[in-house]
Design an enzyme around this catalytic site. Structure first.
Site, PDB file in Angstrom:
ATOM      1  N   CYS A 156       4.487  -9.514   3.593  1.00  0.00           N
ATOM      2  CA  CYS A 156       4.200 -10.700   2.781  1.00  0.00           C
ATOM      3  C   CYS A 156       5.367 -11.684   2.795  1.00  0.00           C
ATOM      4  O   CYS A 156       5.278 -12.762   2.207  1.00  0.00           O
ATOM      5  CB  CYS A 156       3.876 -10.267   1.354  1.00  0.00           C
ATOM      6  SG  CYS A 156       5.118  -9.168   0.675  1.00  0.00           S
ATOM      7  N   GLY A 157       6.462 -11.312   3.439  1.00  0.00           N
ATOM      8  CA  GLY A 157       7.588 -12.243   3.550  1.00  0.00           C
ATOM      9  C   GLY A 157       8.721 -11.937   2.580  1.00  0.00           C
ATOM     10  O   GLY A 157       9.793 -12.533   2.689  1.00  0.00           O
TER      11      GLY A 157
END
Ligand SMILES: Cc1cc2nc3c(=O)[nH]c(=O)nc-3n(C[C@H](O)[C@H](O)[C@H](O)COP(=O)(O)O)c2cc1C
Length: 180
Positions: A156-157
């Site tokens: 998701c970063g």
């Protein structure tokens, strides 16, 4: 070597679960995959069948079943249950005995003396969330071995704790649980 049910939830880390299934099979285990319906939207169960040489299941209902009860049959067959990746949703169902899919139902039918391992995989903030931590504590109380998520860059970063450990580490954890 053991008969292992590998139950996978709908986490992005399911791509690693295919490699995990393959490595468990290469280590000599018989591996039957069970995907939650959401997990099967991320990955086709046929991929697990290809790497394990065993049937993979998602649902035990439908015309093709002809009276079989997969949740009982799989729970009796399994010498070890490994839930990887364990999504927040699947963790909640397992912690509360909410038997509304094949993975969560067979966990209830698993005989008490069989090792049950669970590898959470999710965004670091989700992992820290109190409901998730509460549910993991309940599972530990119930005899589950909760494997520590890895730290690093998540899909998701975000950076932090929540990654599924590498398949080789999970294979080693299975061997330890089986005292191999
Ligand atoms: C592409 C994608 C990746 C996801 N990754 C995760 C994840 O790593 N961990 C998690 O707990 N939920 C994740 N989710 C959310 C779950 O899929 C969602 O909560 C789902 O209802 C869980 O289904 P399950 O309980 O059958 O696993 C993801 C959703 C999508 C669409």
């Amino acid at each position: 070597m053991a008969k292992i049910v590998l139950a996978a939830g709908a986490s992005v880390a399911i791509y690693k679960a295919c490699d995990l299934a393959s490595k468990l099979a290469q280590a000599g285990h018989s591996v039957r995959a069970v995907l939650t319906p959401r997990a099967a939207q991320l990955v086709n169960p046929q991929l697990f069948e290809a790497v394990t040489g065993e049937p993979a299941s998602v649902d035990e209902f439908g015309p093709a079943r002809r009276g079989a009860m997969d949740h009982i049959e799989l729970a009796k067959w399994a010498e070890l249950l490994l839930v990887a990746p364990a999504s927040a949703g699947l963790i909640a169902r397992l912690a509360h005995g909410q038997a509304d899919d094949l993975a969560s139902t067979l966990a209830l039918a698993l005989p008490a003396n069989r090792p049950r391992l669970l590898a959470p995989a999710m965004n670091p903030t989700m992992l820290d969330a109190r409901p998730v931590q509460r549910n993991l504590a309940l599972l530990r109380e119930d005899g589950w071995l909760v494997l520590e998520p890895a730290v690093g860059h998540t899909a998701c970063g975000d950076d932090g704790k929540g990654r599924l450990p590498e398949p080789a580490e999970l294979v080693a954890a299975v061997a330890r649980a089986l005292r191999l």
